[in-house]
Design an enzyme around this catalytic site. Sequence first.
Site, PDB file in Angstrom:
ATOM      1  N   ALA A  20       0.834  -1.278  -0.081  1.00 43.10           N
ATOM      2  CA  ALA A  20      -0.178   0.182   0.053  1.00 43.10           C
ATOM      3  C   ALA A  20       0.665   1.368  -0.057  1.00 43.10           C
ATOM      4  CB  ALA A  20      -1.055  -0.004   1.222  1.00 43.10           C
ATOM      5  N   ARG A  22       2.234   2.479  -2.367  1.00 38.11           N
ATOM      6  CA  ARG A  22       2.289   3.316  -3.780  1.00 38.11           C
ATOM      7  C   ARG A  22       1.205   2.487  -4.689  1.00 38.11           C
ATOM      8  NH1 ARG A  22       7.762   1.029  -4.566  1.00 38.11           N
ATOM      9  NH2 ARG A  22       8.376   3.284  -3.943  1.00 38.11           N
ATOM     10  N   ILE A  24      -1.950   0.919  -6.936  1.00 36.75           N
ATOM     11  CA  ILE A  24      -3.394   0.711  -6.746  1.00 36.75           C
ATOM     12  C   ILE A  24      -3.209   0.529  -4.987  1.00 36.75           C
ATOM     13  CG2 ILE A  24      -4.884  -1.495  -6.989  1.00 36.75           C
ATOM     14  CD1 ILE A  24      -3.821  -1.457  -9.850  1.00 36.75           C
ATOM     15  N   GLY A  25      -2.579  -0.307  -4.323  1.00 39.93           N
ATOM     16  CA  GLY A  25      -2.856  -0.428  -2.876  1.00 39.93           C
ATOM     17  C   GLY A  25      -2.988   0.815  -2.351  1.00 39.93           C
ATOM     18  N   ASP A  76       7.422  -7.775   4.517  1.00 39.69           N
ATOM     19  CA  ASP A  76       7.433  -8.541   3.118  1.00 39.69           C
ATOM     20  C   ASP A  76       6.709  -9.663   3.523  1.00 39.69           C
ATOM     21  OD1 ASP A  76       8.402 -10.329   1.531  1.00 39.69           O
ATOM     22  OD2 ASP A  76      10.574  -9.576   1.703  1.00 39.69           O
ATOM     23  N   TYR A 170       4.120 -17.295 -14.167  1.00 40.20           N
ATOM     24  CA  TYR A 170       3.046 -15.915 -13.524  1.00 40.20           C
ATOM     25  C   TYR A 170       1.724 -16.140 -13.820  1.00 40.20           C
ATOM     26  CZ  TYR A 170       1.059 -11.161 -13.588  1.00 40.20           C
ATOM     27  OH  TYR A 170       0.296 -10.123 -13.153  1.00 40.20           O
TER      28      TYR A 170
END
Length: 427
Positions: A20, A22, A24-25, A76, A170
Site C-alpha cells: 500500500a 504506492r 493501486i494499493g 515483506d 506468472y
Amino acid sequence: MSLVANTGKLAGRTLFVTGASRGIGKAIALKAAKDGANVVIAAKTAEPHPKLPGTIYTAAEEIEALGGKALPCIVDVRSEEQVQKAIDEAIKKFNGIDILVNNASAISLTQTEQTDMKRYDLMHNINTRGTFLVSKLCVPFLKKSDHAHILNLSPPLNMNPYWFSVHVAYTMAKYGMSMCVLGMSEEFRSHNIGVNALWPRTAIATAAIEMLTGDTSTSRKPEIVSDAAYLMLCRDPKTYTGNFAIDEEVVKQGGVQDLTPYACDPKKADRLMLDGFLEEAASLEQHRASVSSAAGQRRRYHTSAVRRDKNESNSEGQIPSLFAAISKSISPELVQKTQAVYQFNVRGKEEGVWHLDLKHGAGACGAGQPPRPADATLTMDGAHFADMFAGKLKPTTAFMMGKLKISGDLQKAMKLEKMMKSLKNKV
C-alpha cells in the site's frame, strides 16, 4: 479522479492492505481513508526509492490528511514473522481487523525456458504464498468482525490454455491468488467473511509502470480500481462472496456511466490497452499474436538462429545502419546506468541476430549472439525494430500488441526503452 462518492460505510473500519505504499494499493487505502477508516500500510518500502515516489510513511501522511488513521508497517509478505508483527501492532492500535486487501504481487512475463527459478520462486512466494499467509493470519480477527472482507487483486480463473502458454509461471502465481478466493469464499462463508477478487479490464497507470515504460497514455488511472474496490468492500459480506469482478463492470453497476475521466489520455479512452486473463474476444485478439510469435520464433532462434560475424555484416538495409549508429552512441555512463545485455532476434527481410552489451566494459554491439548471456531477448520484425528506435513505435505498445516478444528480465528490457528515447534523435 474518483467518480464514486464516499458514503462513510467504512468509517472506523480497519483495513490491512499489502503493497500500500504506492500504486493501486495506496489508491485503495486513500479511498477508504476518506470515509475515516483505519489503514495498516503493510509494505516493504521504508526508504525512498531513487526513482519511485512513496514510502509507507508518506502514504500514512496522505491517509491521515484525508481523515483516516494510519499504521505504517514494514512487511515483506514472504516473512511470517513480519506479517504477524504487523497484525499484532494493528490489533493493539485499532482493536481488530475488518478488511484484508491482498495487493502485493510480483510479475515476470516470461515463458518456461526463459523463467529462472529465482524469479519463479519470487512470484509464487509473494503472489500465492503471501496471499495465503496474510489471509491465514488475519482470519482469526476477521471472524470477530461484523463486516469482514478479503479482497485479492487477482484475475478471474479463465482456464483458456492461451493464458497459460504466454507466461505459465506468472499465470500459475496469479491464479494461486484467485484459487485462494475460490476456496476461502466457501471455507469462510459460515463465518460471514466475504472473499472476492478484483481485476482491471485495462492497463493501469502506476508510478512503477510509468518508470518502466515511459508511456501510460493507453492506460487508466488507479482510481478506477480503488473506486471498484470501495464499492465491493461496502457490500454485505454475508451475501457478497466468491466473485471475480472486473473494475469497469463494478463501477458501472455503481452508477458510473462515463468512464472517460478514468483514462490517462481522454483522447485515447476508446483505444485502451486491455489487460490479460479476460474472456472477451478483444483481449484475446490483442494478445494472441504474442503466442504464435513465442511458439514459432523461439523454436526457430533456438535451433537455427541466423548468426553472422561482425565481418559479415554489411551496410545494406536498416538494421546494420541502425546498429552502426547505436555503436557511436554507447558511453560508459550508459553502461553504468543500464547494466544489461540484450539479444535482438530480427525477423523479416533482414532476419538475423544482433546484440547490445550495456553491462561490461565500455559497452559493445553488433551482429550475432552476445558473447555473454543475454539478460533480455527481444524478438520482432525488422521494420518494427527500426520504428522502435526511431521513436515511431513505443516498445510497450509493440509488446502488448504482439509485435514485440520479450523473454528474460522484463525490467531490464524496459530500461532499454528509456535508452531508445535518448538515442532516437541520433539514430
